[in-house]
Design a protein around this motif. Structure first.
Motif, PDB file in Angstrom:
ATOM      1  N   THR A 156       1.115  -0.965   0.271  1.00 45.41           N
ATOM      2  CA  THR A 156      -0.003   0.183   0.122  1.00 45.41           C
ATOM      3  C   THR A 156       0.681   1.179   0.202  1.00 45.41           C
ATOM      4  OG1 THR A 156      -1.578  -1.185   0.950  1.00 45.41           O
ATOM      5  CG2 THR A 156      -1.813   1.055   1.738  1.00 45.41           C
ATOM      6  N   MET A 157       0.204   1.883  -1.064  1.00 39.31           N
ATOM      7  CA  MET A 157       1.363   3.447  -1.466  1.00 39.31           C
ATOM      8  C   MET A 157       0.990   4.534  -0.294  1.00 39.31           C
ATOM      9  SD  MET A 157       4.235   2.372  -2.654  1.00 39.31           S
ATOM     10  CE  MET A 157       4.950   3.926  -3.010  1.00 39.31           C
ATOM     11  N   ALA A 158       1.558   5.629   0.279  1.00 39.23           N
ATOM     12  CA  ALA A 158       0.564   6.385   0.914  1.00 39.23           C
ATOM     13  C   ALA A 158       1.404   7.736   0.399  1.00 39.23           C
ATOM     14  CB  ALA A 158       0.657   6.693   1.921  1.00 39.23           C
ATOM     15  N   TRP A 159       0.338   9.165   0.489  1.00 38.87           N
ATOM     16  CA  TRP A 159       0.905  10.937   0.737  1.00 38.87           C
ATOM     17  C   TRP A 159       0.637  11.174   1.383  1.00 38.87           C
ATOM     18  CZ3 TRP A 159       4.486  12.235  -3.098  1.00 38.87           C
ATOM     19  CH2 TRP A 159       4.124  11.913  -4.505  1.00 38.87           C
ATOM     20  N   TYR A 160       1.878  11.505   2.262  1.00 35.51           N
ATOM     21  CA  TYR A 160       1.550  12.640   3.579  1.00 35.51           C
ATOM     22  C   TYR A 160       1.924  13.649   3.125  1.00 35.51           C
ATOM     23  CZ  TYR A 160       1.197   8.473   6.495  1.00 35.51           C
ATOM     24  OH  TYR A 160       0.460   7.659   7.229  1.00 35.51           O
ATOM     25  N   ASP A 196      -8.527   5.650  -0.021  1.00 38.17           N
ATOM     26  CA  ASP A 196      -9.108   6.084   1.267  1.00 38.17           C
ATOM     27  C   ASP A 196      -8.094   7.478   1.480  1.00 38.17           C
ATOM     28  OD1 ASP A 196      -9.057   5.290   4.928  1.00 38.17           O
ATOM     29  OD2 ASP A 196     -10.510   7.026   3.188  1.00 38.17           O
ATOM     30  N   TYR A 197      -9.234   8.427   2.245  1.00 36.48           N
ATOM     31  CA  TYR A 197      -8.686  10.110   1.870  1.00 36.48           C
ATOM     32  C   TYR A 197      -9.136  10.622   3.386  1.00 36.48           C
ATOM     33  CZ  TYR A 197      -8.613   9.298  -3.374  1.00 36.48           C
ATOM     34  OH  TYR A 197      -8.917   9.252  -4.328  1.00 36.48           O
ATOM     35  N   ALA A 198      -7.958  11.387   3.566  1.00 42.49           N
ATOM     36  CA  ALA A 198      -8.505  12.420   4.306  1.00 42.49           C
ATOM     37  C   ALA A 198      -9.398  13.013   4.429  1.00 42.49           C
ATOM     38  CB  ALA A 198      -6.948  13.404   4.794  1.00 42.49           C
ATOM     39  N   ALA A 199     -10.419  13.285   5.159  1.00 38.29           N
ATOM     40  CA  ALA A 199     -11.281  14.549   4.920  1.00 38.29           C
ATOM     41  C   ALA A 199     -11.358  15.339   4.729  1.00 38.29           C
ATOM     42  CB  ALA A 199     -12.292  14.232   6.379  1.00 38.29           C
ATOM     43  N   SER A 200     -10.333  16.207   5.101  1.00 38.89           N
ATOM     44  CA  SER A 200     -10.445  17.366   4.112  1.00 38.89           C
ATOM     45  C   SER A 200      -9.544  17.817   2.927  1.00 38.89           C
ATOM     46  CB  SER A 200      -8.695  18.235   5.436  1.00 38.89           C
ATOM     47  OG  SER A 200      -7.258  17.513   5.265  1.00 38.89           O
ATOM     48  N   VAL A 201      -9.155  16.819   2.292  1.00 42.62           N
ATOM     49  CA  VAL A 201      -9.112  16.310   0.668  1.00 42.62           C
ATOM     50  C   VAL A 201      -9.812  15.497   0.039  1.00 42.62           C
ATOM     51  CG1 VAL A 201      -6.394  16.743   1.799  1.00 42.62           C
ATOM     52  CG2 VAL A 201      -7.662  15.022   0.775  1.00 42.62           C
ATOM     53  N   LYS A 202     -10.967  15.108   0.634  1.00 45.28           N
ATOM     54  CA  LYS A 202     -12.136  14.338   0.002  1.00 45.28           C
ATOM     55  C   LYS A 202     -12.674  15.186  -0.837  1.00 45.28           C
ATOM     56  CE  LYS A 202     -13.311  10.456   1.970  1.00 45.28           C
ATOM     57  NZ  LYS A 202     -13.808   9.709   3.515  1.00 45.28           N
ATOM     58  N   GLY A 203     -13.137  14.731  -2.055  1.00 49.15           N
ATOM     59  CA  GLY A 203     -13.440  14.802  -2.930  1.00 49.15           C
ATOM     60  C   GLY A 203     -12.202  15.868  -4.062  1.00 49.15           C
ATOM     61  N   ARG A 204     -11.468  16.702  -3.759  1.00 50.17           N
ATOM     62  CA  ARG A 204     -10.157  17.353  -4.124  1.00 50.17           C
ATOM     63  C   ARG A 204      -9.311  16.917  -5.315  1.00 50.17           C
ATOM     64  NH1 ARG A 204      -8.707  21.469  -1.557  1.00 50.17           N
ATOM     65  NH2 ARG A 204      -8.211  20.529   0.747  1.00 50.17           N
ATOM     66  N   PRO A 236      -4.967  27.730   0.613  1.00 47.34           N
ATOM     67  CA  PRO A 236      -3.665  28.318   1.233  1.00 47.34           C
ATOM     68  C   PRO A 236      -3.341  26.845   2.072  1.00 47.34           C
ATOM     69  CG  PRO A 236      -5.040  29.451   0.647  1.00 47.34           C
ATOM     70  CD  PRO A 236      -5.684  28.584   0.170  1.00 47.34           C
ATOM     71  N   GLU A 237      -4.176  26.296   2.751  1.00 48.54           N
ATOM     72  CA  GLU A 237      -3.815  25.236   4.032  1.00 48.54           C
ATOM     73  C   GLU A 237      -4.076  23.765   3.116  1.00 48.54           C
ATOM     74  OE1 GLU A 237      -7.098  27.105   2.991  1.00 48.54           O
ATOM     75  OE2 GLU A 237      -8.623  25.635   3.745  1.00 48.54           O
ATOM     76  N   ASP A 238      -3.657  23.781   1.938  1.00 46.25           N
ATOM     77  CA  ASP A 238      -2.810  22.105   1.261  1.00 46.25           C
ATOM     78  C   ASP A 238      -1.384  23.088   0.823  1.00 46.25           C
ATOM     79  OD1 ASP A 238      -5.689  22.485  -0.755  1.00 46.25           O
ATOM     80  OD2 ASP A 238      -5.569  21.215   1.251  1.00 46.25           O
ATOM     81  N   THR A 239      -1.252  23.635   1.638  1.00 42.47           N
ATOM     82  CA  THR A 239       0.145  23.814   1.012  1.00 42.47           C
ATOM     83  C   THR A 239       1.100  23.243   2.516  1.00 42.47           C
ATOM     84  OG1 THR A 239       0.313  26.293   0.701  1.00 42.47           O
ATOM     85  CG2 THR A 239       2.195  25.805   1.865  1.00 42.47           C
ATOM     86  N   ALA A 240       2.035  22.701   1.827  1.00 45.41           N
ATOM     87  CA  ALA A 240       2.675  21.807   2.930  1.00 45.41           C
ATOM     88  C   ALA A 240       3.704  21.558   2.025  1.00 45.41           C
ATOM     89  CB  ALA A 240       2.064  20.255   3.656  1.00 45.41           C
TER      90      ALA A 240
END
Length: 113
Positions: free
Chosen positions: A33-37, A58-66, A87-91
């Protein structure tokens, strides 16, 4: 030796899109299983999305749908398509073998308002 090679970060305006890529060896790709953090300044690293070797996601709630995670079996590559960026996706975004301590070098994503 496990190598995860990331690419695709950059600077984009809010509402824009970016696609991240993470390439690895076929032997690693086919069974894991591969993941993005991601990790924003002053915050803990958080799981963004994962994809199993049978393409379950599976997705974090903050990014689901995007965001959409996908995999190319021929290229042994995992992608993270990021749309409607905020902007809050900056990381710094990291590719990972899920639940294992193997990480890519990280790629910066900056979303301007």
């Amino acid at each position: 030796q496990v190598q995860l090679v990331e690419s695709g970060g950059g600077l984009v305006q809010a509402g824009g899109s970016l696609r991240l890529s993470c390439a690895t060896s076929r032997s690693i790709f086919s069974i894991n299983t591969m993941a993005w953090y991601r990790q924003a300044p002053g915050k803990q690293r958080e799981l963004v999305a994962l994809i199993t070797n049978t393409a379950g996601t599976d997705y974090a709630a903050s990014v689901k749908g995007r965001f959409t995670i996908s995999r190319d079996v021929v290229k042994s590559t995992v992608y993270l398509q990021m749309n409607s960026l905020k902007p809050e996706d900056t990381a710094v975004y990291y590719c990972n073998l899920y639940l294992k301590n193997y990480w890519g070098q990280g790629t910066q994503v900056t979303v301007s308002s």
